[in-house]
Design a protein around this motif. Structure first.
Motif, short mmCIF file in Angstrom:
data_model
loop_
_atom_site.label_atom_id
_atom_site.label_comp_id
_atom_site.label_asym_id
_atom_site.label_seq_id
_atom_site.Cartn_x
_atom_site.Cartn_y
_atom_site.Cartn_z
N ALA A 202 -9.74 0.03 -3.55
CA ALA A 202 -8.69 -0.67 -2.78
C ALA A 202 -9.22 -1.21 -1.45
O ALA A 202 -8.83 -2.29 -1.01
N MET B 108 3.07 -1.43 4.27
CA MET B 108 2.40 -0.13 4.25
C MET B 108 3.46 0.96 4.23
O MET B 108 4.22 1.10 5.20
N ASN C 245 -6.37 3.23 3.95
CA ASN C 245 -7.02 2.09 3.27
C ASN C 245 -7.19 0.91 4.23
O ASN C 245 -8.26 0.30 4.32
N ASP D 155 0.87 -1.19 0.00
CA ASP D 155 0.00 0.00 0.00
C ASP D 155 0.90 1.22 0.00
O ASP D 155 1.77 1.36 0.88
N THR E 247 -2.03 -1.35 -3.62
CA THR E 247 -3.15 -0.41 -3.39
C THR E 247 -2.54 0.98 -3.21
O THR E 247 -1.46 1.12 -2.62
#
Ligand code: BDR
Ligand code: CA
Length: 312
Positions: free
Chosen positions: A101, A122, A128, A7, A32
């Motif tokens: 996402a 991340m 998200n 992400d 994402t």
């Protein structure tokens, strides 16, 4: 290893983090995107451009374009208006997936609870994942290890005196994610400021590599970060930020010192908003976050050298 979802908010070091993974043979199952360094749209364009440069076909899902509370901030002053420091872009690139996402994360992680866990990396604001956890709290059980670049452990922020950018961009989401009881490996800002390559080492690493294609792209990213460091008085160096989290995920054996702790995020408005308060004694809550303090620089540099030489 588990399948990996990355992400990202599509900045210069995010690009390096993806080169670090793919250049070392680890292609994410999905990516994402989220607002952060630049807008959601620019972050998504940047990820698609990076994948085209690396000739990697990875589904990309667009996520949140703003934090849970308040307006989106950006870090164009660090990453340039386009988010990639003006690095060269390929002619063609793919399109993002239609699914949002957060829907993708929720369904993917829910399914993982029935099959096998998925690891998450991340490297942007945590909006998200926070939204996916609110939609379906059980999807936390589908996560094997959660790797996060974010936070500060000694109160030396980078976007404010107290807070690091990814947590400051959406403190409520950071709080939701860090209190979900997920096995987490955190690479905080202070660790990033301790791991770098000098300009000479970078020149040596890039010597003899093509100045076009993927190596040329990596050279442009490194040069941009080198200029950033010099303009901030750090000398002729390049810090490892998001790619440090990638490297730790790729080879956890490089971790030299780490502390297990509980973490609390300051949510009040004012000078401390977004600050991550570390509690090694676990007084606040059970400690489930492993905070990486130092890694083996030799192993880090080796992964970097291999990644920039990758020329598909
Ligand atoms: C984090 O903020 C962003 O600017 C970088 O991409 C990194 O994820 C560092 O504080
Ligand atoms: Ca980032």
């Amino acid at each position: 290893r588990n399948r990996l979802i990355v992400d990202t908010d599509g900045g210069v070091d995010d690009a390096q983090a993806l080169v670090m993974l793919i250049g070392n043979g680890w292609v994410p199952a999905a990516i994402t995107t989220v607002f952060g360094n630049v807008s959601l749209q620019s972050a998504t364009d940047n990820i698609l451009a990076i994948l085209a440069t690396l000739k990697a076909s990875v589904p990309v899902y667009r996520g949140a374009d703003r934090p849970l509370i308040g307006d989106a901030i950006d870090a164009k002053y660090v990453h340039g208006d386009d988010g990639l420091g003006g690095a060269p872009r390929p002619e063609r690139q793919d399109e993002p997936q239609a699914m949002h996402a957060v829907d993708f994360l929720r369904t993917e992680l829910a399914q993982a609870t029935r099959t096998e866990p998925v690891d998450l990396l991340m490297i942007g604001p945590l909006t998200n994942l926070a939204l996916a956890l609110r939609l379906d709290p059980d999807c936390a059980k589908g996560i094997g290890t959660l790797y996060i670049m974010g936070g500060t452990v000694k109160g030396r922020g980078n976007v404010t005196p107290a807070a690091e950018f990814n947590f400051y961009a959406d403190p409520e989401s950071a709080s939701i994610v860090l209190s979900a009881g997920i096995a987490t490996v955190l690479v905080p800002w202070e660790s990033c400021t301790e791991h770098m390559m000098t300009g000479t080492e970078l020149d040596d690493a890039f010597a003899g590599l093509p100045t076009i294609g993927a190596p040329g792209f990596s050279l442009a990213l490194s040069q941009h970060l080198r200029r950033n460091a010099q303009s901030r008085g750090r000398g002729d160096v390049m810090l490892f930020v998001d790619p440090l989290a990638s490297a730790v995920m790729l080879d956890p054996s490089m971790i030299e010192t780490a502390t297990d702790a509980a973490i609390e995020i300051e949510l009040s408005a004012g000078p401390a908003r977004g600050m991550s308060i570390i509690d090694p004694a676990g007084r606040i809550r059970a400690s489930n976050v492993r905070i990486v303090e130092s890694v083996d620089n030799r192993k880090l540099a080796e992964l970097f050298r291999r990644s920039i030489a990758y020329a598909p």
